[in-house]
Design an enzyme around this catalytic site. Structure first.
Site, PDB file in Angstrom:
ATOM      1  N   ASP A  48       0.968  -1.088   0.360  1.00  0.00           N
ATOM      2  CA  ASP A  48      -0.176   0.090   0.116  1.00  0.00           C
ATOM      3  C   ASP A  48       0.899   0.984  -0.197  1.00  0.00           C
ATOM      4  OD1 ASP A  48      -3.002   0.255  -0.281  1.00  0.00           O
ATOM      5  OD2 ASP A  48      -3.056   0.183   2.341  1.00  0.00           O
ATOM      6  N   GLU A  71      -4.991   7.496  -0.078  1.00  0.00           N
ATOM      7  CA  GLU A  71      -5.501   6.653   1.023  1.00  0.00           C
ATOM      8  C   GLU A  71      -4.918   6.764   2.062  1.00  0.00           C
ATOM      9  OE1 GLU A  71      -7.309   2.608   0.875  1.00  0.00           O
ATOM     10  OE2 GLU A  71      -8.128   3.263   2.597  1.00  0.00           O
ATOM     11  N   ASP A 145      -5.956   5.074  -5.311  1.00  0.00           N
ATOM     12  CA  ASP A 145      -6.396   4.131  -3.548  1.00  0.00           C
ATOM     13  C   ASP A 145      -5.069   2.544  -4.254  1.00  0.00           C
ATOM     14  OD1 ASP A 145      -6.925   2.089  -2.343  1.00  0.00           O
ATOM     15  OD2 ASP A 145      -9.100   2.264  -2.960  1.00  0.00           O
ATOM     16  N   ILE A 147      -3.743   0.158  -2.931  1.00  0.00           N
ATOM     17  CA  ILE A 147      -4.538  -1.656  -3.316  1.00  0.00           C
ATOM     18  C   ILE A 147      -6.085  -1.006  -2.118  1.00  0.00           C
ATOM     19  CG2 ILE A 147      -4.504  -3.026  -2.459  1.00  0.00           C
ATOM     20  CD1 ILE A 147      -2.130  -3.617  -2.260  1.00  0.00           C
ATOM     21  N   ASP A 148      -6.996  -1.215  -3.102  1.00  0.00           N
ATOM     22  CA  ASP A 148      -8.297  -1.175  -2.976  1.00  0.00           C
ATOM     23  C   ASP A 148      -8.284  -2.328  -2.825  1.00  0.00           C
ATOM     24  OD1 ASP A 148     -10.892  -0.283  -2.176  1.00  0.00           O
ATOM     25  OD2 ASP A 148     -11.175  -1.356  -4.663  1.00  0.00           O
ATOM     26  N   THR A 150      -8.073  -4.512  -0.032  1.00  0.00           N
ATOM     27  CA  THR A 150      -6.558  -5.789   0.660  1.00  0.00           C
ATOM     28  C   THR A 150      -7.081  -6.900   1.298  1.00  0.00           C
ATOM     29  OG1 THR A 150      -8.172  -4.931   2.970  1.00  0.00           O
ATOM     30  CG2 THR A 150      -6.516  -3.398   2.138  1.00  0.00           C
ATOM     31  N   ASP A 291     -12.999   5.842  -3.543  1.00  0.00           N
ATOM     32  CA  ASP A 291     -13.264   3.770  -3.908  1.00  0.00           C
ATOM     33  C   ASP A 291     -13.970   4.418  -5.043  1.00  0.00           C
ATOM     34  OD1 ASP A 291     -11.676   2.528  -2.199  1.00  0.00           O
ATOM     35  OD2 ASP A 291     -13.550   2.687  -0.563  1.00  0.00           O
TER      36      ASP A 291
HETATM   37  P1  AMP Z   1     -15.356  -3.839  -1.305  1.00  0.00           P
HETATM   38  O1  AMP Z   1     -14.034  -4.777  -1.419  1.00  0.00           O
HETATM   39  O2  AMP Z   1     -15.860  -3.989  -2.217  1.00  0.00           O
HETATM   40  O3  AMP Z   1     -15.412  -5.024  -0.070  1.00  0.00           O
HETATM   41  O4  AMP Z   1     -14.751  -3.241  -0.400  1.00  0.00           O
HETATM   42  C1  AMP Z   1     -13.073  -2.491   0.381  1.00  0.00           C
HETATM   43  C2  AMP Z   1     -13.760  -0.933   0.760  1.00  0.00           C
HETATM   44  O5  AMP Z   1     -14.676  -0.872   1.671  1.00  0.00           O
HETATM   45  C3  AMP Z   1     -12.363  -0.081   1.065  1.00  0.00           C
HETATM   46  O6  AMP Z   1     -11.571   0.484  -0.158  1.00  0.00           O
HETATM   47  C4  AMP Z   1     -12.701   0.476   2.245  1.00  0.00           C
HETATM   48  O7  AMP Z   1     -12.574   2.714   2.052  1.00  0.00           O
HETATM   49  C5  AMP Z   1     -14.221   0.130   2.498  1.00  0.00           C
HETATM   50  N1  AMP Z   1     -15.165   0.269   3.561  1.00  0.00           N
HETATM   51  C6  AMP Z   1     -14.540  -0.088   4.920  1.00  0.00           C
HETATM   52  N2  AMP Z   1     -15.627  -0.439   5.613  1.00  0.00           N
HETATM   53  C7  AMP Z   1     -16.485  -0.300   4.478  1.00  0.00           C
HETATM   54  C8  AMP Z   1     -18.338   0.172   5.486  1.00  0.00           C
HETATM   55  N3  AMP Z   1     -18.322  -0.159   6.929  1.00  0.00           N
HETATM   56  N4  AMP Z   1     -19.253  -0.206   4.412  1.00  0.00           N
HETATM   57  C9  AMP Z   1     -18.307   0.668   3.466  1.00  0.00           C
HETATM   58  N5  AMP Z   1     -17.432  -0.131   2.967  1.00  0.00           N
HETATM   59  C10 AMP Z   1     -16.176   0.208   4.137  1.00  0.00           C
HETATM   60 MG    MG Z   2     -10.604   1.106  -0.851  1.00  0.00          MG
END
Ligand code: AMP
Ligand code: MG
Length: 350
Positions: A48, A71, A145, A147-148, A150, A291
C-alpha cells in the site's frame, strides 16, 4: 485538435501499471512464498505505502501543482523504532524497484521513472504524505487508492490499484488496474491482468496490463435472464440482503457475483455483471472518493449511469468522502430507472 487530458491519461496508465507490477511482486515475494502468520497484514501495508509512493512521485514530477487525495499517510512510518525502520527500508526498496524499472511504451523519463530514478527514504515518505489533501470543489486533484480490496489481495483474489484526476469536482480521467482479474471472466485460469481506462467524453477501454489488446468498452443492454449483481465479498461493506430483495422485486434469477475491490466496476463495464449495488450496512460510514472516482467515469463512459440510492449524482467536491450520498447504484442506462425504483422500494420497506 488534440485530445484533452492526453498526457494525464498516459501518465495515469504508466503510474498504475508500475504500481500493479509492484503489488504483484509483493504478493509473490511475501504472501505466496513466505509462511505468514494468519492475520498478518504486513504485506498489504508494505505494498500500500510503496504503491502510493510510486504513483505520487510520478504525479508530482509531471504536475507539481496538482493536489493529491491518497488513502495512506506516512506519519506512522516516521517514528524511529526497529520494526518501523525495517518496514521503511522495505518500502524504499520496493518503490525504487518500481520507479527504476526500464521505460516501456508511453513512459516518459521526466516523470521520475527509468534507470537512475532512485528516491531516498525522506523523498518517498514526503511523496506518500502529499496524498493528505482534504479535497474540495475547485481545482485539480488526483485520487489514489494504492490497494483497494486488501482482503482480496491477501487471499490472492481480486484487488485493484485506482487513480483518477478530478477537476472542479468532475472526474476527467480514471485508470483501474486489476492484476488478478482474468481477461475473460469465463476463463478463470486464462490470462490475468487488466487495465480499465476512461477519459470524460472520450469513452472507456480495457487493455492488458502490458498495454496490449486495447478494446473500447460498451455495456451490454439490459437482459433480465442473464442480469446479475456485483457486490462485495465482505458483508460488512455492503448489504447482501438488500441486493437479494432488489433481485426478487425485479424478478431476476441469477446469483450475485461477489468480489473484492473496484474490480467490480471493471466487471460491470465489460458486461460480466449487470449492476454494481452498494447499499450501506449501517449508519455512519461515508464512502471515500478514491473508492468510486475511477469507477464512476468508467460507468458513464461505457454507456451506464451511476447515482446514489436516491438517484442523486455522486458528489466528488465535498472533501475526502461522498458525504451527501447514500449507497451506490451503477448499471447500464436502460436498467437504471428500474433498478433505482426497486432499490427505493426496498429502502422504504426496511
Ligand atoms: P469491497 O472490496 O467492496 O469490500 O470494498 C472495499 C472498500 O470498502 C475499502 O476500500 C474501504 O474503504 C471500504 N469500507 C470499509 N469499511 C466500510 C463500510 N463499513 N462500509 C462500506 N465500505 C467500507
Ligand atoms: Mg479502497
Amino acid at each position: 485538435m488534440s485530445l484533452a487530458y492526453i498526457t494525464e491519461k498516459q501518465l495515469a496508465i504508466s503510474a498504475v501499471r508500475r504500481a500493479c507490477l509492484l503489488t504483484s511482486s509483493v504478493f509473490n515475494k511475501l504472501v505466496k512464498n513466505e509462511t505468514l502468520v494468519k492475520g498478518d497484514k504486513s504485506p498489504v501495508t508494505v505494498a500500500d505505502y510503496s504503491a502510493q509512493a510510486v504513483i505520487s512521485t510520478m504525479l508530482h514530477r509531471a504536475y507539481p501543482n496538482d493536489l493529491i487525495v491518497g488513502e495512506e499517510d506516512a506519519s506512522d512510518l516516521r517514528t524511529e523504532t526497529d520494526s518501523l525502520s525495517s518496514l521503511r527500508n522495505r518500502i524504499v526498496e520496493l518503490a525504487n524497484e518500481a520507479l527504476t524499472a526500464e521505460l516501456g511504451i508511453g513512459d516518459i523519463a521526466e516523470w521520475g521513472i527509468g534507470p537512475g530514478s532512485e528516491q531516498n527514504a525522506n523523498q518517498l515518505l514526503d511523496a506518500i504524505d502529499r496524498g493528505s489533501y482534504e479535497g474540495g470543489r475547485s481545482g485539480r486533484m488526483w485520487t489514489i487508492d494504492p490497494i483497494d480490496g486488501t482482503k482480496g489481495f491477501l487471499r490472492g483474489e481480486q484487488y485493484a490499484v485506482c487513480l483518477a484526476l478530478i477537476v472542479d469536482a468532475q472526474v476527467q480521467v480514471g485508470v483501474l488496474g486489476c492484476p488478478n482479474l482474468p481477461w475473460d471472466w469465463l476463463k478463470p485460469d486464462g490470462d490475468k491482468g487488466c487495465l480499465f481506462v476512461a477519459v470524460r467524453g472520450q469513452g472507456a477501454q480495457q487493455m492488458k496490463l502490458s498495454g496490449a489488446d486495447s478494446a473500447p468498452l460498451t455495456m451490454p443492454p439490459y437482459t433480465p435472464s442473464t442480469f446479475s449483481f456485483l457486490e462485495s465479498v465482505e458483508a460488512a461493506h455492503s448489504s447482501h440482503s438488500t441486493t437479494s430483495q432488489i433481485s426478487r422485486i425485479m424478478g431476476l434469477t441469477q446469483s450475485p457475483i461477489r468480489m473484492d475491490s473496484q474490480a467490480k466496476y471493471g466487471c460491470l463495464v465489460r458486461g460480466d455483471g449487470g449492476a454494481y449495488v452498494r447499499m450501506p450496512t449501517g449508519v455512519g460510514y461515508q464512502e471515500k472518493i478514491w473508492d468510486h472516482a475511477t469507477g464512476s467515469l468508467l460507468v458513464t463512459e461505457s454507456g451506464g449511469i451511476i447515482t446514489d440510492s436516491r438517484g442523486l449524482p455522486l458528489d466528488f467536491g465535498l472533501g475526502r468522502t461522498l458525504g451527501e450520498n447514500y449507497g451506490i447504484i451503477a448499471t447500464v442506462s436502460d436498467a437504471h430507472a428500474k433498478l433505482l425504483d426497486a432499490v427505493q422500494r426496498v429502502v422504504k420497506e426496511d
